[in-house]
Design a protein around this motif. Sequence first.
Motif, PDB file in Angstrom:
ATOM      1  N   GLU A   1       9.397  67.878  13.527  1.00  8.56           N
ATOM      2  CA  GLU A   1       8.188  67.853  12.701  1.00  8.56           C
ATOM      3  C   GLU A   1       7.425  66.540  12.800  1.00  8.56           C
ATOM      4  O   GLU A   1       6.321  66.437  12.294  1.00  8.56           O
ATOM      5  N   PHE A   2       8.010  65.551  13.424  1.00  7.36           N
ATOM      6  CA  PHE A   2       7.305  64.293  13.678  1.00  7.36           C
ATOM      7  C   PHE A   2       7.241  64.136  15.185  1.00  7.36           C
ATOM      8  O   PHE A   2       8.264  64.209  15.864  1.00  7.36           O
ATOM      9  N   ARG A   3       6.077  63.920  15.682  1.00 12.94           N
ATOM     10  CA  ARG A   3       5.896  63.821  17.125  1.00 12.94           C
ATOM     11  C   ARG A   3       6.171  62.390  17.596  1.00 12.94           C
ATOM     12  O   ARG A   3       5.463  61.470  17.223  1.00 12.94           O
ATOM     13  N   VAL A   4       7.203  62.234  18.409  1.00 11.66           N
ATOM     14  CA  VAL A   4       7.545  60.950  18.993  1.00 11.66           C
ATOM     15  C   VAL A   4       6.707  60.799  20.260  1.00 11.66           C
ATOM     16  O   VAL A   4       6.604  61.736  21.053  1.00 11.66           O
ATOM     17  N   GLY A   5       6.118  59.611  20.429  1.00 10.94           N
ATOM     18  CA  GLY A   5       5.257  59.399  21.581  1.00 10.94           C
ATOM     19  C   GLY A   5       5.720  58.271  22.465  1.00 10.94           C
ATOM     20  O   GLY A   5       6.797  57.689  22.273  1.00 10.94           O
ATOM     21  N   GLU A   6       4.878  57.926  23.441  1.00  9.15           N
ATOM     22  CA  GLU A   6       5.195  56.853  24.382  1.00  9.15           C
ATOM     23  C   GLU A   6       5.283  55.499  23.706  1.00  9.15           C
ATOM     24  O   GLU A   6       5.867  54.568  24.259  1.00  9.15           O
ATOM     25  N   SER A   7       4.713  55.377  22.518  1.00 10.48           N
ATOM     26  CA  SER A   7       4.756  54.098  21.805  1.00 10.48           C
ATOM     27  C   SER A   7       5.990  53.973  20.915  1.00 10.48           C
ATOM     28  O   SER A   7       6.091  53.046  20.122  1.00 10.48           O
ATOM     29  N   ASP A   8       6.934  54.916  21.036  1.00 12.54           N
ATOM     30  CA  ASP A   8       8.173  54.894  20.252  1.00 12.54           C
ATOM     31  C   ASP A   8       9.373  54.739  21.165  1.00 12.54           C
ATOM     32  O   ASP A   8       9.353  55.204  22.304  1.00 12.54           O
ATOM     33  N   ILE A   9      10.423  54.084  20.640  1.00 17.13           N
ATOM     34  CA  ILE A   9      11.672  53.968  21.393  1.00 17.13           C
ATOM     35  C   ILE A   9      12.828  54.473  20.541  1.00 17.13           C
ATOM     36  O   ILE A   9      12.793  54.372  19.318  1.00 17.13           O
ATOM     37  N   LEU A  10      13.820  55.028  21.205  1.00 15.67           N
ATOM     38  CA  LEU A  10      15.032  55.497  20.536  1.00 15.67           C
ATOM     39  C   LEU A  10      15.991  54.318  20.433  1.00 15.67           C
ATOM     40  O   LEU A  10      16.420  53.774  21.447  1.00 15.67           O
ATOM     41  N   LEU A  11      16.320  53.922  19.192  1.00 17.13           N
ATOM     42  CA  LEU A  11      17.245  52.794  18.996  1.00 17.13           C
ATOM     43  C   LEU A  11      18.692  53.240  19.002  1.00 17.13           C
ATOM     44  O   LEU A  11      19.586  52.449  19.274  1.00 17.13           O
ATOM     45  N   GLY A  12      18.941  54.481  18.642  1.00 17.52           N
ATOM     46  CA  GLY A  12      20.305  54.986  18.562  1.00 17.52           C
ATOM     47  C   GLY A  12      20.357  56.183  17.641  1.00 17.52           C
ATOM     48  O   GLY A  12      19.321  56.778  17.310  1.00 17.52           O
ATOM     49  N   GLU A  13      21.559  56.524  17.211  1.00 19.43           N
ATOM     50  CA  GLU A  13      21.767  57.643  16.297  1.00 19.43           C
ATOM     51  C   GLU A  13      22.646  57.211  15.154  1.00 19.43           C
ATOM     52  O   GLU A  13      23.560  56.402  15.335  1.00 19.43           O
ATOM     53  N   ILE A  14      22.370  57.780  13.983  1.00 18.10           N
ATOM     54  CA  ILE A  14      23.260  57.622  12.831  1.00 18.10           C
ATOM     55  C   ILE A  14      23.564  59.023  12.315  1.00 18.10           C
ATOM     56  O   ILE A  14      22.656  59.819  12.102  1.00 18.10           O
TER      57      ILE A  14
ATOM     58  N   THR B   1      21.892  61.773  14.039  1.00 19.39           N
ATOM     59  CA  THR B   1      20.464  61.829  13.736  1.00 19.39           C
ATOM     60  C   THR B   1      19.766  60.711  14.510  1.00 19.39           C
ATOM     61  O   THR B   1      20.047  59.536  14.287  1.00 19.39           O
ATOM     62  N   PRO B   2      18.855  61.057  15.435  1.00 27.10           N
ATOM     63  CA  PRO B   2      18.181  60.021  16.223  1.00 27.10           C
ATOM     64  C   PRO B   2      17.305  59.127  15.349  1.00 27.10           C
ATOM     65  O   PRO B   2      16.709  59.588  14.374  1.00 27.10           O
ATOM     66  N   PHE B   3      17.239  57.856  15.725  1.00 29.38           N
ATOM     67  CA  PHE B   3      16.465  56.866  14.984  1.00 29.38           C
ATOM     68  C   PHE B   3      15.484  56.206  15.944  1.00 29.38           C
ATOM     69  O   PHE B   3      15.882  55.533  16.894  1.00 29.38           O
ATOM     70  N   TYR B   4      14.195  56.422  15.701  1.00 29.36           N
ATOM     71  CA  TYR B   4      13.127  55.886  16.544  1.00 29.36           C
ATOM     72  C   TYR B   4      12.375  54.780  15.812  1.00 29.36           C
ATOM     73  O   TYR B   4      12.324  54.750  14.587  1.00 29.36           O
ATOM     74  N   MET B   5      11.759  53.919  16.601  1.00 25.09           N
ATOM     75  CA  MET B   5      10.927  52.855  16.047  1.00 25.09           C
ATOM     76  C   MET B   5       9.735  52.669  16.977  1.00 25.09           C
ATOM     77  O   MET B   5       9.867  52.793  18.201  1.00 25.09           O
ATOM     78  N   ALA B   6       8.589  52.325  16.391  1.00 25.71           N
ATOM     79  CA  ALA B   6       7.413  52.010  17.188  1.00 25.71           C
ATOM     80  C   ALA B   6       7.702  50.759  18.021  1.00 25.71           C
ATOM     81  O   ALA B   6       8.331  49.816  17.540  1.00 25.71           O
ATOM     82  N   LYS B   7       7.260  50.761  19.285  1.00 28.97           N
ATOM     83  CA  LYS B   7       7.534  49.638  20.185  1.00 28.97           C
ATOM     84  C   LYS B   7       7.023  48.315  19.633  1.00 28.97           C
ATOM     85  O   LYS B   7       7.702  47.298  19.742  1.00 28.97           O
ATOM     86  N   ASP B   8       5.832  48.317  19.042  1.00 31.07           N
ATOM     87  CA  ASP B   8       5.297  47.050  18.530  1.00 31.07           C
ATOM     88  C   ASP B   8       6.113  46.541  17.348  1.00 31.07           C
ATOM     89  O   ASP B   8       6.310  45.344  17.189  1.00 31.07           O
ATOM     90  N   GLN B   9       6.634  47.441  16.545  1.00 28.72           N
ATOM     91  CA  GLN B   9       7.506  47.048  15.435  1.00 28.72           C
ATOM     92  C   GLN B   9       8.836  46.527  15.974  1.00 28.72           C
ATOM     93  O   GLN B   9       9.390  45.564  15.454  1.00 28.72           O
ATOM     94  N   TYR B  10       9.321  47.157  17.034  1.00 28.54           N
ATOM     95  CA  TYR B  10      10.580  46.733  17.652  1.00 28.54           C
ATOM     96  C   TYR B  10      10.523  45.269  18.116  1.00 28.54           C
ATOM     97  O   TYR B  10      11.508  44.554  18.033  1.00 28.54           O
ATOM     98  N   GLU B  11       9.370  44.827  18.566  1.00 29.58           N
ATOM     99  CA  GLU B  11       9.230  43.437  19.004  1.00 29.58           C
ATOM    100  C   GLU B  11       9.604  42.460  17.887  1.00 29.58           C
ATOM    101  O   GLU B  11      10.145  41.398  18.142  1.00 29.58           O
ATOM    102  N   TYR B  12       9.344  42.825  16.638  1.00 30.56           N
ATOM    103  CA  TYR B  12       9.707  41.975  15.498  1.00 30.56           C
ATOM    104  C   TYR B  12      11.195  42.086  15.155  1.00 30.56           C
ATOM    105  O   TYR B  12      11.775  41.162  14.606  1.00 30.56           O
ATOM    106  N   TRP B  13      11.796  43.231  15.439  1.00 28.94           N
ATOM    107  CA  TRP B  13      13.165  43.523  15.002  1.00 28.94           C
ATOM    108  C   TRP B  13      14.190  43.455  16.125  1.00 28.94           C
ATOM    109  O   TRP B  13      15.381  43.671  15.882  1.00 28.94           O
ATOM    110  N   LYS B  14      13.793  43.166  17.357  1.00 29.06           N
ATOM    111  CA  LYS B  14      14.717  43.294  18.484  1.00 29.06           C
ATOM    112  C   LYS B  14      15.913  42.355  18.437  1.00 29.06           C
ATOM    113  O   LYS B  14      16.901  42.580  19.122  1.00 29.06           O
ATOM    114  N   HIS B  15      15.856  41.335  17.616  1.00 27.36           N
ATOM    115  CA  HIS B  15      16.979  40.396  17.497  1.00 27.36           C
ATOM    116  C   HIS B  15      17.898  40.737  16.321  1.00 27.36           C
ATOM    117  O   HIS B  15      18.738  39.923  15.953  1.00 27.36           O
TER     118      HIS B  15
END
Length: 116
Positions: free
Chosen positions: A46-59, A62-76
Amino acid sequence: MVERVIATEETLKLLEQLKKVHGDLMFHQSGGCCDGSSPMCYPRGEFRVGESDILLGEIGDTPFYMAKDQYEYWKHTQLIIDVVEGRGGMFSVEGPTGKRFLTRSRVFTEDNADGV
């Protein structure tokens, strides 16, 4: 290997309850305007994941995606998805339960600076 996203036991319990009602689920964390940077939980598909999203893993399967630009802040950091009392994002499926998902984090150490 250090996982980029993990969940508390309380989160896994709530996910199992929500799956009984909504079927398979997915998370997306955008850092957007309307619901802030809360992790949003949707019925899968029901939520469309696009090219601007990355899969961080599963919990809890359940897959967990994040926007690429947001990931730049959280990658560490390692994201820890938790549950607290209160109303969450208006579009997230846990809303009617009186609980909401919350992202906590911890900075990777030198030993796991890559996150992997």
